[in-house]
Design a protein around this motif. Structure first.
Motif, PDB file in Angstrom:
ATOM      1  N   ILE A 196       0.822  -1.201   0.000  1.00 25.48           N
ATOM      2  CA  ILE A 196       0.000   0.000   0.000  1.00 25.48           C
ATOM      3  C   ILE A 196       0.857   1.253   0.000  1.00 25.48           C
ATOM      4  N   ASN A 197       0.272   2.306  -0.514  1.00 19.13           N
ATOM      5  CA  ASN A 197       0.931   3.605  -0.604  1.00 19.13           C
ATOM      6  C   ASN A 197       0.609   4.395   0.659  1.00 19.13           C
ATOM      7  N   LEU A 198       1.557   4.463   1.592  1.00 19.78           N
ATOM      8  CA  LEU A 198       1.312   5.153   2.863  1.00 19.78           C
ATOM      9  C   LEU A 198       1.118   6.652   2.692  1.00 19.78           C
ATOM     10  N   ARG A 199       1.497   7.197   1.542  1.00 20.38           N
ATOM     11  CA  ARG A 199       1.238   8.626   1.312  1.00 20.38           C
ATOM     12  C   ARG A 199      -0.258   8.924   1.373  1.00 20.38           C
ATOM     13  N   ARG A 200      -1.082   7.928   1.024  1.00 22.69           N
ATOM     14  CA  ARG A 200      -2.529   8.110   1.000  1.00 22.69           C
ATOM     15  C   ARG A 200      -3.196   7.589   2.269  1.00 22.69           C
ATOM     16  N   HIS A 201      -2.411   7.099   3.197  1.00 16.61           N
ATOM     17  CA  HIS A 201      -2.945   6.641   4.484  1.00 16.61           C
ATOM     18  C   HIS A 201      -2.326   7.501   5.588  1.00 16.61           C
ATOM     19  N   LYS A 202      -1.118   7.144   6.026  1.00 19.38           N
ATOM     20  CA  LYS A 202      -0.397   7.930   7.008  1.00 19.38           C
ATOM     21  C   LYS A 202       1.078   7.595   6.899  1.00 19.38           C
ATOM     22  N   MET A 203       1.906   8.594   6.711  1.00 22.18           N
ATOM     23  CA  MET A 203       3.338   8.375   6.522  1.00 22.18           C
ATOM     24  C   MET A 203       4.011   8.243   7.884  1.00 22.18           C
ATOM     25  N   ASP A 204       3.747   7.112   8.526  1.00 20.43           N
ATOM     26  CA  ASP A 204       4.215   6.866   9.882  1.00 20.43           C
ATOM     27  C   ASP A 204       4.345   5.352  10.052  1.00 20.43           C
ATOM     28  N   LEU A 205       5.572   4.844  10.145  1.00 18.27           N
ATOM     29  CA  LEU A 205       5.772   3.405  10.221  1.00 18.27           C
ATOM     30  C   LEU A 205       5.273   2.827  11.537  1.00 18.27           C
ATOM     31  N   HIS A 206       5.405   3.584  12.620  1.00 19.15           N
ATOM     32  CA  HIS A 206       4.884   3.133  13.905  1.00 19.15           C
ATOM     33  C   HIS A 206       3.368   2.953  13.803  1.00 19.15           C
ATOM     34  N   TRP A 207       2.683   3.917  13.206  1.00 19.63           N
ATOM     35  CA  TRP A 207       1.241   3.807  13.006  1.00 19.63           C
ATOM     36  C   TRP A 207       0.906   2.586  12.167  1.00 19.63           C
ATOM     37  N   TYR A 208       1.666   2.332  11.119  1.00 22.04           N
ATOM     38  CA  TYR A 208       1.384   1.214  10.228  1.00 22.04           C
ATOM     39  C   TYR A 208       1.520  -0.121  10.963  1.00 22.04           C
ATOM     40  N   LEU A 209       2.580  -0.288  11.741  1.00 21.91           N
ATOM     41  CA  LEU A 209       2.769  -1.522  12.498  1.00 21.91           C
ATOM     42  C   LEU A 209       1.637  -1.738  13.500  1.00 21.91           C
ATOM     43  N   ARG A 210       1.282  -0.672  14.219  1.00 21.55           N
ATOM     44  CA  ARG A 210       0.211  -0.793  15.210  1.00 21.55           C
ATOM     45  C   ARG A 210      -1.134  -1.097  14.526  1.00 21.55           C
ATOM     46  N   THR A 211      -1.322  -0.589  13.310  1.00 23.26           N
ATOM     47  CA  THR A 211      -2.572  -0.825  12.593  1.00 23.26           C
ATOM     48  C   THR A 211      -2.666  -2.271  12.114  1.00 23.26           C
ATOM     49  N   LEU A 212      -1.547  -2.843  11.661  1.00 30.87           N
ATOM     50  CA  LEU A 212      -1.543  -4.264  11.316  1.00 30.87           C
ATOM     51  C   LEU A 212      -1.860  -5.114  12.541  1.00 30.87           C
ATOM     52  N   GLU A 213      -1.294  -4.751  13.684  1.00 24.87           N
ATOM     53  CA  GLU A 213      -1.623  -5.450  14.923  1.00 24.87           C
ATOM     54  C   GLU A 213      -3.109  -5.332  15.241  1.00 24.87           C
TER      55      GLU A 213
END
Length: 310
Positions: free
Chosen positions: A148-165
């Motif tokens: 996925i293109n995080l530019r269109r979601h949130k450019m934050d890797l910590h947020w992305y990891l927590r969201t997968l969790e």
């Protein structure tokens, strides 16, 4: 290279099943009886204007060799980078599958966490560009590879990891009434001391690949050959194992899980995972048909092309 594929709009079916409910499971803090009647949140075959499109490559009943899935991910990432350069945006993609038994090493991996000699490894071993330590993938484990293109979601890797969790935590709670959680300073999803889902990602130009693995009916014995994720003081668990333990705690010999065979459990978990993923990331799916034979053919073609260029 253009991926082979056929597109169609889909909605996620409901999780209705005749499987009976379980009583409360106090040992693992169950929040309600086990239920398979959760209705789908999708009511339309049309793409909703406020949701981004996500290609869904559904191979969840297939055991896709790791190298084929890895190659597919990298090809899709390359295509998305080209789309962003040309159009300024790209659609998202979610690949769901299983793997034959394999060990993968992340960028933080060290051989001290392998309880075998690499020259005589019990399964194939791959060193990858994802983050994290060594882990095991195998049949009965549902793998999600979001690209996925995080530019269109949130450019934050910590947020992305927590969201997968969060996706996994919701699946366990809403579908199986299992109270899962995060562990401070660690990545993944836990039920008490047991890690049921591992996460390892790579992000290039804000495009993600690799992803998460949830143990559903997985044989956990291959984890004994490694120190999973480099964590020595925790155990590994699976949904089937947790439900079986729940039965032994509360049923007093009554077989509450007699209808819950492995295939049913995989199917139920898969449906819940893609539904929760779409809700958390605000995505609407388009089905992209890529079969396992097509992947083999593509890999064969790529190897022939590399040989000719060489």
């Amino acid at each position: 290279m253009t991926l082979l594929g056929v597109y169609c709009f889909i909605s996620v079916p409901s999780l209705a099943s005749p499987c009976p409910s379980l009583p409360l499971w106090p040992h693992y803090n169950l929040v309600k009886p086990l239920s398979y009647s959760k209705p789908s949140k999708f009511t339309s075959l049309l793409i909703k204007s406020h949701r981004r499109i996500c290609e869904l490559i559904d191979l969840h009943e297939e055991q896709v060799p790791y190298e084929l899935a890895w190659s597919l991910q990298k090809e899709i990432v390359k295509e998305k980078k080209a789309q962003i350069e040309k159009y300024g945006d790209c659609s998202d993609t979610l690949i769901v599958l299983q793997h034959p038994s394999v060990y993968t090493l992340g960028t933080a991996s060290t051989e001290k966490n392998l309880n075998f000699d690499l020259k005589s490894a019990p399964f194939h071993v791959y060193r990858t560009e994802r983050g994290g330590e060594v882990t095991y993938h195998g049949p009965g484990q549902i793998i999600m590879y979001p690209i996925i293109n995080l530019r269109r979601h949130k450019m934050d890797l910590h947020w992305y990891l927590r969201t997968l969790e969060e996706v996994v935590i919701r699946v366990l709670s809403s579908t199986f009434s299992i109270q899962a959680s995060r562990q401070e300073g660690l990545t993944g999803v836990w039920v008490e001391n047991k890690k049921v889902a591992a996460i390892g990602i790579r992000v290039a130009h804000w495009i993600t690949y690799h992803g998460l693995a949830l143990n559903v009916t997985t044989d956990l014995s291959p984890f004994k050959w490694i120190v999973p994720c480099g964590i020595r003081d925790r155990e590994v668990g699976s949904i089937k194992g947790l439900l079986t333990e729940a039965q032994s705690c509360v049923s007093h010999g009554t077989d509450y899980l007699h209808d819950l065979d492995d295939a049913n459990l995989i199917q139920t978990t898969y449906k819940s995972m893609i539904e929760e993923f779409s809700q958390v990331f605000m995505l609407e799916y388009q089905n992209k048909t890529i079969s396992l034979p097509m992947l083999y053919e593509k890999e064969k073609f790529s190897l022939m092309k590399e040989t000719q260029l060489g």
